[in-house]
Design an enzyme around this catalytic site. Structure first.
Site, PDB file in Angstrom:
ATOM      1  N   ASP A   1       0.839  -0.749  -0.098  1.00  0.00           N
ATOM      2  CA  ASP A   1       0.093  -0.455   0.004  1.00  0.00           C
ATOM      3  C   ASP A   1       0.856   1.752   0.075  1.00  0.00           C
ATOM      4  O   ASP A   1      -0.110   2.466  -0.153  1.00  0.00           O
ATOM      5  CB  ASP A   1      -0.651  -0.258   1.218  1.00  0.00           C
TER       6      ASP A   1
ATOM      7  N   ARG B   1       3.464   1.208  -4.040  1.00  0.00           N
ATOM      8  CA  ARG B   1       2.688   1.167  -4.783  1.00  0.00           C
ATOM      9  C   ARG B   1       2.373   2.494  -5.087  1.00  0.00           C
ATOM     10  O   ARG B   1       2.943   2.462  -6.580  1.00  0.00           O
ATOM     11  CB  ARG B   1       1.660   0.214  -5.106  1.00  0.00           C
TER      12      ARG B   1
ATOM     13  N   GLN C   1      -3.382  19.166 -36.445  1.00  0.00           N
ATOM     14  CA  GLN C   1      -3.064  17.760 -37.401  1.00  0.00           C
ATOM     15  C   GLN C   1      -2.985  16.967 -35.984  1.00  0.00           C
ATOM     16  O   GLN C   1      -3.094  16.916 -35.367  1.00  0.00           O
ATOM     17  CB  GLN C   1      -0.891  18.457 -37.160  1.00  0.00           C
TER      18      GLN C   1
ATOM     19  N   GLY D   1       8.136   8.284 -34.992  1.00  0.00           N
ATOM     20  CA  GLY D   1       9.289   7.732 -36.285  1.00  0.00           C
ATOM     21  C   GLY D   1      10.526   7.099 -35.763  1.00  0.00           C
ATOM     22  O   GLY D   1      11.065   7.091 -34.115  1.00  0.00           O
TER      23      GLY D   1
ATOM     24  N   GLU E   1       6.252  -5.150  -8.412  1.00  0.00           N
ATOM     25  CA  GLU E   1       5.828  -4.586  -7.054  1.00  0.00           C
ATOM     26  C   GLU E   1       4.304  -4.568  -7.292  1.00  0.00           C
ATOM     27  O   GLU E   1       3.467  -4.225  -7.091  1.00  0.00           O
ATOM     28  CB  GLU E   1       5.434  -3.250  -7.254  1.00  0.00           C
ATOM     29  N   GLY E   2       3.590  -6.079  -8.336  1.00  0.00           N
ATOM     30  CA  GLY E   2       3.121  -6.874  -8.601  1.00  0.00           C
ATOM     31  C   GLY E   2       2.426  -6.378  -9.737  1.00  0.00           C
ATOM     32  O   GLY E   2       2.159  -5.187  -9.992  1.00  0.00           O
ATOM     33  N   THR E   3       2.242  -7.254 -11.275  1.00  0.00           N
ATOM     34  CA  THR E   3       1.751  -7.070 -12.413  1.00  0.00           C
ATOM     35  C   THR E   3       0.306  -6.491 -12.676  1.00  0.00           C
ATOM     36  O   THR E   3      -0.496  -6.282 -11.962  1.00  0.00           O
ATOM     37  CB  THR E   3       1.938  -7.884 -13.031  1.00  0.00           C
TER      38      THR E   3
HETATM   39  C1  FAD Z   1      13.722  -6.427 -13.451  1.00  0.00           C
HETATM   40  C2  FAD Z   1      13.166  -6.676 -12.353  1.00  0.00           C
HETATM   41  C3  FAD Z   1      13.377  -6.541 -11.215  1.00  0.00           C
HETATM   42  C4  FAD Z   1      12.486  -6.713  -9.706  1.00  0.00           C
HETATM   43  N1  FAD Z   1      13.220  -6.333  -8.460  1.00  0.00           N
HETATM   44  C5  FAD Z   1      12.334  -7.217  -7.228  1.00  0.00           C
HETATM   45  C6  FAD Z   1      12.704  -6.927  -6.547  1.00  0.00           C
HETATM   46  O1  FAD Z   1      13.577  -5.746  -5.730  1.00  0.00           O
HETATM   47  N2  FAD Z   1      11.653  -6.986  -5.467  1.00  0.00           N
HETATM   48  C7  FAD Z   1      10.728  -8.061  -5.158  1.00  0.00           C
HETATM   49  O2  FAD Z   1      10.250  -8.474  -4.548  1.00  0.00           O
HETATM   50  N3  FAD Z   1      10.515  -8.383  -6.762  1.00  0.00           N
HETATM   51  C8  FAD Z   1      11.718  -8.307  -7.750  1.00  0.00           C
HETATM   52  N4  FAD Z   1      11.084  -8.147  -9.100  1.00  0.00           N
HETATM   53  C9  FAD Z   1       9.656  -9.241  -8.505  1.00  0.00           C
HETATM   54  C10 FAD Z   1       8.290  -8.884  -9.712  1.00  0.00           C
HETATM   55  O3  FAD Z   1       8.046  -8.087  -9.124  1.00  0.00           O
HETATM   56  C11 FAD Z   1       7.737  -9.872 -10.252  1.00  0.00           C
HETATM   57  O4  FAD Z   1       8.639 -10.704 -10.947  1.00  0.00           O
HETATM   58  C12 FAD Z   1       6.764  -9.566 -10.491  1.00  0.00           C
HETATM   59  O5  FAD Z   1       5.553  -9.446  -9.595  1.00  0.00           O
HETATM   60  C13 FAD Z   1       5.674 -10.769 -11.363  1.00  0.00           C
HETATM   61  O6  FAD Z   1       5.493 -11.785 -10.647  1.00  0.00           O
HETATM   62  P1  FAD Z   1       6.474 -12.911 -11.033  1.00  0.00           P
HETATM   63  O7  FAD Z   1       7.423 -13.252 -11.946  1.00  0.00           O
HETATM   64  O8  FAD Z   1       6.310 -14.514 -10.046  1.00  0.00           O
HETATM   65  O9  FAD Z   1       5.340 -13.471 -12.297  1.00  0.00           O
HETATM   66  P2  FAD Z   1       4.053 -14.630 -12.522  1.00  0.00           P
HETATM   67  O10 FAD Z   1       3.467 -14.738 -10.938  1.00  0.00           O
HETATM   68  O11 FAD Z   1       4.950 -16.088 -13.038  1.00  0.00           O
HETATM   69  O12 FAD Z   1       3.497 -14.547 -13.541  1.00  0.00           O
HETATM   70  C14 FAD Z   1       3.644 -14.597 -15.306  1.00  0.00           C
HETATM   71  C15 FAD Z   1       2.835 -13.560 -15.694  1.00  0.00           C
HETATM   72  O13 FAD Z   1       1.112 -13.819 -15.847  1.00  0.00           O
HETATM   73  C16 FAD Z   1       0.580 -12.994 -14.815  1.00  0.00           C
HETATM   74  N5  FAD Z   1      -0.596 -13.826 -13.818  1.00  0.00           N
HETATM   75  C17 FAD Z   1      -0.110 -14.456 -12.852  1.00  0.00           C
HETATM   76  N6  FAD Z   1      -1.015 -15.005 -12.090  1.00  0.00           N
HETATM   77  C18 FAD Z   1      -2.590 -14.656 -12.778  1.00  0.00           C
HETATM   78  C19 FAD Z   1      -3.998 -14.574 -12.236  1.00  0.00           C
HETATM   79  N7  FAD Z   1      -4.019 -14.714 -10.951  1.00  0.00           N
HETATM   80  N8  FAD Z   1      -4.335 -13.829 -13.005  1.00  0.00           N
HETATM   81  C20 FAD Z   1      -3.885 -13.243 -13.999  1.00  0.00           C
HETATM   82  N9  FAD Z   1      -3.076 -13.376 -14.812  1.00  0.00           N
HETATM   83  C21 FAD Z   1      -2.298 -13.437 -13.781  1.00  0.00           C
HETATM   84  C22 FAD Z   1       1.176 -11.954 -14.420  1.00  0.00           C
HETATM   85  O14 FAD Z   1       0.515 -10.950 -13.930  1.00  0.00           O
HETATM   86  C23 FAD Z   1       2.143 -12.027 -15.447  1.00  0.00           C
HETATM   87  O15 FAD Z   1       2.211 -11.575 -16.670  1.00  0.00           O
HETATM   88  C24 FAD Z   1      11.805  -7.833  -9.979  1.00  0.00           C
HETATM   89  C25 FAD Z   1      11.082  -8.007 -11.277  1.00  0.00           C
HETATM   90  C26 FAD Z   1      11.979  -7.666 -12.250  1.00  0.00           C
HETATM   91  C27 FAD Z   1      11.765  -8.160 -13.518  1.00  0.00           C
END
Ligand code: FAD
Length: 229
Positions: free
Chosen positions: A82, A85, A124, A182, A206-208
C-alpha cells in the site's frame, strides 16, 4: 531484503523480512541479469545455502503470532505494498511526462505545434494524438496523488494503490510517443527508445497489472483472495 519463513508449519504468519548482507557465508550471487530496461539498476539471481542470518537482521516482530497475523507475517508483506505501489506509480507518471515533453519538443522541431486552446479535431493528427496522451497522463497523475495522499494520511488505500499502479498509461504513452516521433523515437540517439524499454517494468514489479486488476475486483466486489483468484 529477503522474505522467508521462520517456521514452515506455522503458515503465512511465520513469514518475516530479513536483511541478508552480500558476503554472508552461504550467500551466492548466481548471475546478474541482462535486461530490456532499467539497466542502471542491477537485478540478480542469488542462492542462500545454509546461510545463517544474525537475529538483529530480522525486521519487525520476531514472535510468530498465528492468531493476530494482520500485524506481521504475510499480511504485513501485503500491507507494505500500500506504501510502495504509489511510488512505483509516481515513477510511471514521471516517465510518461518525460516522454510527452520530449515528443512535444521533437514534434515542434518537425513543425507540429500543439495548441491547447484549439479543439483536437482542428489540429494536425500528431498534435491531436498528443493531446489525448496528455489526458491519459493527467488521469494517471491524479490517481497516483490520491493513493499517495491516502498513504500519507494513513487511510486504507489498497484499492487506490492498485488503481494507481495498474495504470497502463505509462507503457501506452511511451510506445505512442516512439510511434509519433518515427525514426527519432525508435533511435538510440534520443531518450524515447530508452524510456519505452524502461516503461515495461513499471507494469510488472510491485505486482503486475493483472494482479492489480484482481485486487481492484476483490475490493470492489467485497471478495476475499480465496473467493476470487
Ligand atoms: C527487473 C525486475 C526487478 C525486480 N525487482 C524485484 C525486487 O527488487 N524485489 C522483489 O521482491 N521482486 C522484484 N521483482 C519481481 C517482480 O515483482 C515479479 O516478477 C512480478 O511481481 C511478477 O511476478 P512473477 O514473476 O512471479 O510472475 P508470475 O506470477 O509468474 O506471472 C507471469 C504472468 O502471469 C500473469 N498472472 C499471474 N497470475 C495471474 C492471475 N491470477 N490472473 C491473471 N494473470 C496472472 C502475471 O500478471 C504475469 O503477466 C523484479 C522483477 C523484475 C523483472
Amino acid at each position: 531484503m529477503v522474505w522467508a519463513t521462520l517456521d514452515r508449519n506455522a503458515g503465512r504468519a511465520a513469514i518475516k523480512s530479513l536483511v541478508v548482507e552480500k558476503g554472508t557465508p552461504g550467500f551466492e550471487l548466481v548471475r546478474l541479469e541482462h535486461k530490456l530496461g532499467i539497466r542502471a539498476s542491477d537485478t540478480a539471481q542469488f542462492a542462500l545455502r545454509d546461510c545463517r542470518v544474525p537475529r538483529e537482521n530480522l525486521l519487525g516482530e520476531p514472535t510468530i503470532n498465528v492468531a493476530h497475523h494482520s500485524s506481521g507475517g504475510f499480511a504485513g508483506v501485503m500491507q507494505t505494498f500500500d506504501n510502495t505501489r504509489p511510488p512505483v506509480a509516481a515513477m510511471a507518471v514521471g516517465l510518461a511526462r518525460a516522454c510527452i515533453e520530449e515528443t512535444q519538443r521533437l514534434l515542434k522541431e518537425a513543425g507540429v505545434d500543439v495548441d491547447h486552446d484549439r479543439p483536437a479535431y482542428a489540429q494536425q493528427a500528431a498534435a491531436a494524438e498528443l493531446l489525448k496522451l496528455e489526458a491519459d497522463y493527467e488521469a494517471a497523475r491524479l490517481l497516483t496523488m490520491q493513493a499517495a495522499w491516502m498513504a500519507d494520511d494513513r487511510k486504507p488505500n489498497s484499492l487506490q494503490a492498485s488503481q494507481a499502479k495498474a495504470g497502463r498509461a505509462c507503457v501506452d504513452i511511451a510506445l505512442k510517443c516512439v510511434e509519433l516521433c518515427g525514426s527519432a523515437g525508435y533511435g538510440q540517439h534520443e531518450l524515447l527508445e530508452k524510456w519505452a524499454r524502461d516503461a515495461m517494468i513499471l507494469d510488472i514489479f510491485e505486482g503486475t497489472q493483472q494482479i492489480q486488476l484482481l485486487i481492484i475486483a476483490r475490493r470492489l466486489l467485497g471478495k476475499s483472495s480465496a473467493e476470487l483468484k
